[in-house]
Design a protein around this motif. Structure first.
Motif, PDB file in Angstrom:
ATOM      1  N   ASP A   1      -3.822   6.940  -5.416  1.00 49.11           N
ATOM      2  CA  ASP A   1      -2.537   5.770  -5.240  1.00 49.11           C
ATOM      3  C   ASP A   1      -3.459   4.725  -4.541  1.00 49.11           C
ATOM      4  O   ASP A   1      -3.612   3.481  -5.321  1.00 49.11           O
TER       5      ASP A   1
ATOM      6  N   ALA B   1      -1.672  12.871  -4.740  1.00 48.81           N
ATOM      7  CA  ALA B   1      -1.083  11.803  -5.695  1.00 48.81           C
ATOM      8  C   ALA B   1      -1.433  10.462  -4.905  1.00 48.81           C
ATOM      9  O   ALA B   1      -1.712   9.241  -5.542  1.00 48.81           O
ATOM     10  N   ASP B   2      -0.931  10.181  -3.376  1.00 51.14           N
ATOM     11  CA  ASP B   2      -0.831   9.350  -3.014  1.00 51.14           C
ATOM     12  C   ASP B   2      -2.605   8.695  -2.781  1.00 51.14           C
ATOM     13  O   ASP B   2      -2.281   7.446  -2.914  1.00 51.14           O
TER      14      ASP B   2
ATOM     15  N   GLU C   1      -6.662   2.760  -6.216  1.00 55.78           N
ATOM     16  CA  GLU C   1      -6.078   2.166  -6.701  1.00 55.78           C
ATOM     17  C   GLU C   1      -5.907   0.694  -6.417  1.00 55.78           C
ATOM     18  O   GLU C   1      -6.691  -0.008  -7.324  1.00 55.78           O
ATOM     19  N   LYS C   2      -5.707   0.568  -5.529  1.00 52.95           N
ATOM     20  CA  LYS C   2      -4.984  -0.696  -4.691  1.00 52.95           C
ATOM     21  C   LYS C   2      -5.951  -1.292  -4.550  1.00 52.95           C
ATOM     22  O   LYS C   2      -5.938  -1.915  -3.094  1.00 52.95           O
TER      23      LYS C   2
ATOM     24  N   THR D   1       0.886  -1.060  -0.113  1.00 54.85           N
ATOM     25  CA  THR D   1       0.327  -0.333  -0.368  1.00 54.85           C
ATOM     26  C   THR D   1       1.032   1.524  -0.123  1.00 54.85           C
ATOM     27  O   THR D   1       0.474   2.236  -0.465  1.00 54.85           O
TER      28      THR D   1
END
Lengths: 146, 146
Positions: B98, B94-95, B101-102, A25
Protein backbone atom coordinates in the motif's frame (compact mmCIF):
# COMPACT_ATOMS: atom_id res chain seq x y z
CA UNK A 1 6.76 4.38 37.64
CA UNK A 2 6.84 4.69 33.87
CA UNK A 3 3.99 2.62 32.46
CA UNK A 4 3.76 3.42 28.74
CA UNK A 5 5.37 4.89 25.67
CA UNK A 6 3.30 8.08 25.71
CA UNK A 7 4.54 9.55 22.46
CA UNK A 8 7.32 9.91 19.94
CA UNK A 9 8.11 13.56 19.27
CA UNK A 10 8.98 14.26 15.63
CA UNK A 11 10.37 17.61 14.48
CA UNK A 12 9.14 18.82 11.10
CA UNK A 13 9.51 21.97 9.02
CA UNK A 14 5.86 22.25 8.02
CA UNK A 15 3.20 20.81 10.30
CA UNK A 16 0.37 20.73 7.76
CA UNK A 17 2.45 18.90 5.16
CA UNK A 18 3.65 16.37 7.71
CA UNK A 19 0.18 15.78 9.14
CA UNK A 20 -1.02 15.18 5.59
CA UNK A 21 1.84 12.70 4.99
CA UNK A 22 0.83 10.62 8.02
CA UNK A 23 -2.86 10.78 7.08
CA UNK A 24 -2.40 9.91 3.42
CA UNK A 25 0.27 7.25 3.98
CA UNK A 26 -1.02 5.42 7.05
CA UNK A 27 -4.50 6.78 7.74
CA UNK A 28 -3.45 8.37 11.05
CA UNK A 29 -5.82 11.16 12.05
CA UNK A 30 -5.20 14.29 14.11
CA UNK A 31 -6.44 13.84 17.67
CA UNK A 32 -5.45 17.28 18.97
CA UNK A 33 -3.55 20.39 17.90
CA UNK A 34 -2.18 23.26 19.90
CA UNK A 35 0.46 25.96 20.04
CA UNK A 36 2.79 25.85 23.05
CA UNK A 37 4.36 29.31 23.20
CA UNK A 38 6.66 28.38 26.09
CA UNK A 39 8.14 25.50 24.09
CA UNK A 40 7.99 27.50 20.84
CA UNK A 41 6.12 24.81 18.91
CA UNK A 42 2.95 24.25 16.96
CA UNK A 43 2.01 20.62 17.30
CA UNK A 44 -0.38 17.87 16.28
CA UNK A 45 -1.03 14.72 18.27
CA UNK A 46 -1.92 11.60 16.27
CA UNK A 47 -3.32 8.87 18.50
CA UNK A 48 -2.01 5.46 17.43
CA UNK A 49 -3.25 3.06 20.11
CA UNK A 50 -4.46 2.83 23.67
CA UNK A 51 -2.21 1.35 26.32
CA UNK A 52 -2.60 -1.15 29.15
CA UNK A 53 -2.19 1.54 31.84
CA UNK A 54 -5.33 3.37 30.69
CA UNK A 55 -3.44 5.90 28.57
CA UNK A 56 -2.51 6.05 24.91
CA UNK A 57 0.44 6.31 22.57
CA UNK A 58 0.71 9.20 20.13
CA UNK A 59 2.94 10.61 17.46
CA UNK A 60 3.61 14.23 18.32
CA UNK A 61 4.47 16.30 15.26
CA UNK A 62 6.32 19.48 16.15
CA UNK A 63 6.87 22.58 14.01
CA UNK A 64 8.91 25.35 15.62
CA UNK A 65 7.17 28.72 15.89
CA UNK A 66 10.53 30.48 16.14
CA UNK A 67 14.05 29.60 15.06
CA UNK A 68 15.53 30.07 18.52
CA UNK A 69 13.21 27.55 20.19
CA UNK A 70 14.71 24.23 21.26
CA UNK A 71 13.00 22.41 18.41
CA UNK A 72 13.92 25.18 15.93
CA UNK A 73 17.61 24.91 16.82
CA UNK A 74 17.46 21.11 16.77
CA UNK A 75 15.83 21.15 13.32
CA UNK A 76 18.45 23.55 11.94
CA UNK A 77 21.19 21.20 13.12
CA UNK A 78 19.65 17.78 12.42
CA UNK A 79 16.91 18.22 9.85
CA UNK A 80 13.53 16.55 10.21
CA UNK A 81 13.34 13.40 12.35
CA UNK A 82 12.72 11.96 15.80
CA UNK A 83 13.35 14.70 18.35
CA UNK A 84 12.48 12.91 21.60
CA UNK A 85 10.63 10.01 23.16
CA UNK A 86 8.22 10.26 26.08
CA UNK A 87 7.26 7.82 28.80
CA UNK A 88 3.96 8.15 30.66
CA UNK A 89 3.72 8.04 34.43
CA UNK A 90 0.98 8.73 36.96
CA UNK A 91 3.41 10.94 38.93
CA UNK A 92 5.95 12.92 36.94
CA UNK A 93 7.13 14.74 40.07
CA UNK A 94 8.06 11.51 41.84
CA UNK A 95 9.73 10.00 38.78
CA UNK A 96 11.67 13.19 38.03
CA UNK A 97 12.93 13.26 41.62
CA UNK A 98 13.83 9.59 41.44
CA UNK A 99 15.91 9.83 38.25
CA UNK A 100 17.55 13.05 39.48
CA UNK A 101 18.66 11.20 42.59
CA UNK A 102 20.15 8.52 40.34
CA UNK A 103 22.34 11.19 38.70
CA UNK A 104 20.36 11.90 35.53
CA UNK A 105 20.07 15.62 34.78
CA UNK A 106 16.43 16.76 34.76
CA UNK A 107 16.08 19.86 32.60
CA UNK A 108 13.31 21.65 34.54
CA UNK A 109 13.24 22.40 38.27
CA UNK A 110 9.49 21.79 38.21
CA UNK A 111 7.40 20.04 35.52
CA UNK A 112 5.96 22.38 32.89
CA UNK A 113 2.85 22.34 30.74
CA UNK A 114 2.88 19.84 27.87
CA UNK A 115 0.36 18.68 25.27
CA UNK A 116 -3.29 18.52 26.22
CA UNK A 117 -2.75 19.96 29.69
CA UNK A 118 -0.18 17.34 30.69
CA UNK A 119 2.76 18.02 33.01
CA UNK A 120 6.16 17.21 31.57
CA UNK A 121 9.86 17.31 32.14
CA UNK A 122 12.88 16.32 30.06
CA UNK A 123 16.02 14.35 30.88
CA UNK A 124 19.38 15.37 29.42
CA UNK A 125 20.14 13.25 26.34
CA UNK A 126 23.81 12.96 27.31
CA UNK A 127 22.71 11.15 30.47
CA UNK A 128 20.34 8.89 28.48
CA UNK A 129 22.60 7.37 25.80
CA UNK A 130 21.79 10.10 23.30
CA UNK A 131 18.01 10.02 23.68
CA UNK A 132 16.22 13.20 24.71
CA UNK A 133 13.69 11.66 27.08
CA UNK A 134 10.46 13.21 28.32
CA UNK A 135 8.42 12.12 31.34
CA UNK A 136 4.75 13.02 31.15
CA UNK A 137 1.70 12.81 33.36
CA UNK A 138 -1.46 13.32 31.37
CA UNK A 139 -4.17 15.72 32.52
CA UNK A 140 -6.71 12.89 32.59
CA UNK A 141 -4.79 11.07 35.32
CA UNK A 142 -4.30 14.12 37.49
CA UNK A 143 -7.62 15.85 36.82
CA UNK A 144 -10.31 13.23 36.24
CA UNK A 145 -12.90 15.97 35.68
CA UNK A 146 -11.22 16.94 32.40
CA UNK B 1 -3.59 -1.09 8.80
CA UNK B 2 -1.07 0.13 11.35
CA UNK B 3 -2.54 -0.37 14.80
CA UNK B 4 0.20 0.33 17.33
CA UNK B 5 3.60 1.82 18.05
CA UNK B 6 5.41 -1.52 18.12
CA UNK B 7 8.79 -0.24 19.20
CA UNK B 8 11.34 2.53 19.21
CA UNK B 9 14.71 1.35 17.92
CA UNK B 10 17.65 2.91 19.77
CA UNK B 11 21.23 2.51 18.58
CA UNK B 12 23.83 2.11 21.30
CA UNK B 13 27.54 1.38 21.46
CA UNK B 14 27.37 -1.17 24.26
CA UNK B 15 24.19 -3.19 24.73
CA UNK B 16 24.89 -4.38 28.27
CA UNK B 17 25.64 -0.87 29.55
CA UNK B 18 22.53 0.53 27.89
CA UNK B 19 20.28 -2.26 29.15
CA UNK B 20 21.63 -1.57 32.63
CA UNK B 21 20.90 2.17 32.23
CA UNK B 22 17.25 1.48 31.39
CA UNK B 23 16.93 -1.05 34.22
CA UNK B 24 18.58 1.07 36.89
CA UNK B 25 16.98 4.36 35.84
CA UNK B 26 13.41 3.31 35.05
CA UNK B 27 13.08 -0.30 36.15
CA UNK B 28 12.57 -1.57 32.58
CA UNK B 29 13.43 -5.26 32.30
CA UNK B 30 14.72 -7.25 29.33
CA UNK B 31 11.91 -9.21 27.68
CA UNK B 32 14.00 -10.81 24.93
CA UNK B 33 17.50 -10.73 23.48
CA UNK B 34 18.84 -12.01 20.20
CA UNK B 35 21.50 -11.56 17.55
CA UNK B 36 20.26 -10.81 14.05
CA UNK B 37 23.19 -11.61 11.76
CA UNK B 38 21.37 -10.40 8.66
CA UNK B 39 20.81 -6.96 10.23
CA UNK B 40 24.21 -7.04 11.93
CA UNK B 41 22.86 -6.27 15.38
CA UNK B 42 22.73 -7.65 18.88
CA UNK B 43 19.53 -6.46 20.48
CA UNK B 44 17.43 -6.38 23.63
CA UNK B 45 13.68 -5.81 23.70
CA UNK B 46 12.29 -4.06 26.79
CA UNK B 47 8.52 -4.39 26.99
CA UNK B 48 6.95 -1.13 28.17
CA UNK B 49 3.20 -1.68 27.85
CA UNK B 50 0.56 -3.73 26.11
CA UNK B 51 -1.52 -2.15 23.37
CA UNK B 52 -5.21 -2.09 22.46
CA UNK B 53 -4.68 -4.22 19.33
CA UNK B 54 -3.46 -7.18 21.39
CA UNK B 55 0.22 -6.39 20.86
CA UNK B 56 2.78 -4.49 22.90
CA UNK B 57 5.19 -1.57 22.73
CA UNK B 58 8.89 -2.11 23.29
CA UNK B 59 12.15 -0.28 23.37
CA UNK B 60 14.55 -2.09 21.06
CA UNK B 61 18.18 -1.49 22.02
CA UNK B 62 20.55 -2.18 19.14
CA UNK B 63 24.31 -2.72 19.24
CA UNK B 64 26.00 -3.30 15.89
CA UNK B 65 27.89 -6.58 15.54
CA UNK B 66 29.99 -5.12 12.72
CA UNK B 67 30.94 -1.60 11.70
CA UNK B 68 29.62 -1.98 8.16
CA UNK B 69 26.09 -2.90 9.26
CA UNK B 70 23.35 -0.31 8.76
CA UNK B 71 23.23 0.42 12.49
CA UNK B 72 27.04 0.46 12.71
CA UNK B 73 27.30 3.07 9.97
CA UNK B 74 24.45 5.10 11.45
CA UNK B 75 26.10 5.07 14.87
CA UNK B 76 29.44 6.20 13.45
CA UNK B 77 27.72 9.15 11.80
CA UNK B 78 25.13 10.13 14.42
CA UNK B 79 26.26 8.75 17.77
CA UNK B 80 23.86 7.00 20.12
CA UNK B 81 20.17 7.83 19.81
CA UNK B 82 16.85 6.95 18.22
CA UNK B 83 17.55 4.99 15.04
CA UNK B 84 14.02 4.17 13.86
CA UNK B 85 10.39 3.84 14.88
CA UNK B 86 8.17 0.85 14.13
CA UNK B 87 4.44 0.51 13.63
CA UNK B 88 2.68 -2.82 14.16
CA UNK B 89 0.27 -4.28 11.63
CA UNK B 90 -1.45 -7.62 11.22
CA UNK B 91 -0.32 -7.72 7.57
CA UNK B 92 3.06 -6.19 6.76
CA UNK B 93 2.88 -7.44 3.16
CA UNK B 94 -0.36 -5.56 2.48
CA UNK B 95 0.78 -2.38 4.21
CA UNK B 96 4.16 -2.42 2.46
CA UNK B 97 2.41 -2.79 -0.90
CA UNK B 98 0.00 0.00 0.00
CA UNK B 99 2.65 2.56 0.95
CA UNK B 100 4.80 1.57 -2.05
CA UNK B 101 1.84 2.31 -4.29
CA UNK B 102 1.58 5.72 -2.63
CA UNK B 103 5.16 6.48 -3.70
CA UNK B 104 7.05 5.74 -0.49
CA UNK B 105 10.22 3.71 -1.11
CA UNK B 106 10.10 0.34 0.68
CA UNK B 107 13.63 -0.87 1.35
CA UNK B 108 13.05 -4.63 0.99
CA UNK B 109 11.38 -6.42 -1.91
CA UNK B 110 9.94 -8.89 0.58
CA UNK B 111 9.67 -8.54 4.38
CA UNK B 112 12.61 -9.99 6.31
CA UNK B 113 13.02 -11.54 9.72
CA UNK B 114 12.86 -9.11 12.65
CA UNK B 115 12.87 -9.46 16.43
CA UNK B 116 11.17 -12.45 17.99
CA UNK B 117 10.33 -14.07 14.68
CA UNK B 118 8.47 -11.04 13.34
CA UNK B 119 8.40 -10.03 9.68
CA UNK B 120 9.56 -6.50 8.96
CA UNK B 121 10.30 -3.97 6.30
CA UNK B 122 11.63 -0.41 6.33
CA UNK B 123 10.51 2.75 4.58
CA UNK B 124 13.05 5.23 3.26
CA UNK B 125 13.51 8.07 5.76
CA UNK B 126 13.71 10.65 2.96
CA UNK B 127 10.15 9.71 1.99
CA UNK B 128 8.99 9.88 5.64
CA UNK B 129 10.07 13.38 6.75
CA UNK B 130 13.40 12.15 8.06
CA UNK B 131 12.10 9.21 10.09
CA UNK B 132 13.39 5.72 9.30
CA UNK B 133 10.12 3.84 9.66
CA UNK B 134 9.66 0.10 10.13
CA UNK B 135 6.49 -1.88 9.59
CA UNK B 136 6.26 -5.09 11.62
CA UNK B 137 3.95 -8.07 11.92
CA UNK B 138 4.69 -10.03 15.06
CA UNK B 139 5.07 -13.79 14.99
CA UNK B 140 2.19 -14.16 17.45
CA UNK B 141 -0.28 -12.70 14.97
CA UNK B 142 0.88 -14.80 12.06
CA UNK B 143 1.70 -17.99 13.93
CA UNK B 144 -0.66 -18.35 16.90
CA UNK B 145 1.05 -21.60 17.93
CA UNK B 146 4.21 -19.67 18.97
Amino acid sequence: MLTRIDHIGIACRDLDTTVEFYRATYGFEVFHTEVNEEQGVREAMLKINETSDGGASYLQLLEPTREDSAVGKWLAKNGEGVHHIAFGTADVDADAADVREKGVRVLYDEPRRGSMGSRITFLHPKDCHGVLTELVTSAAVESPEH
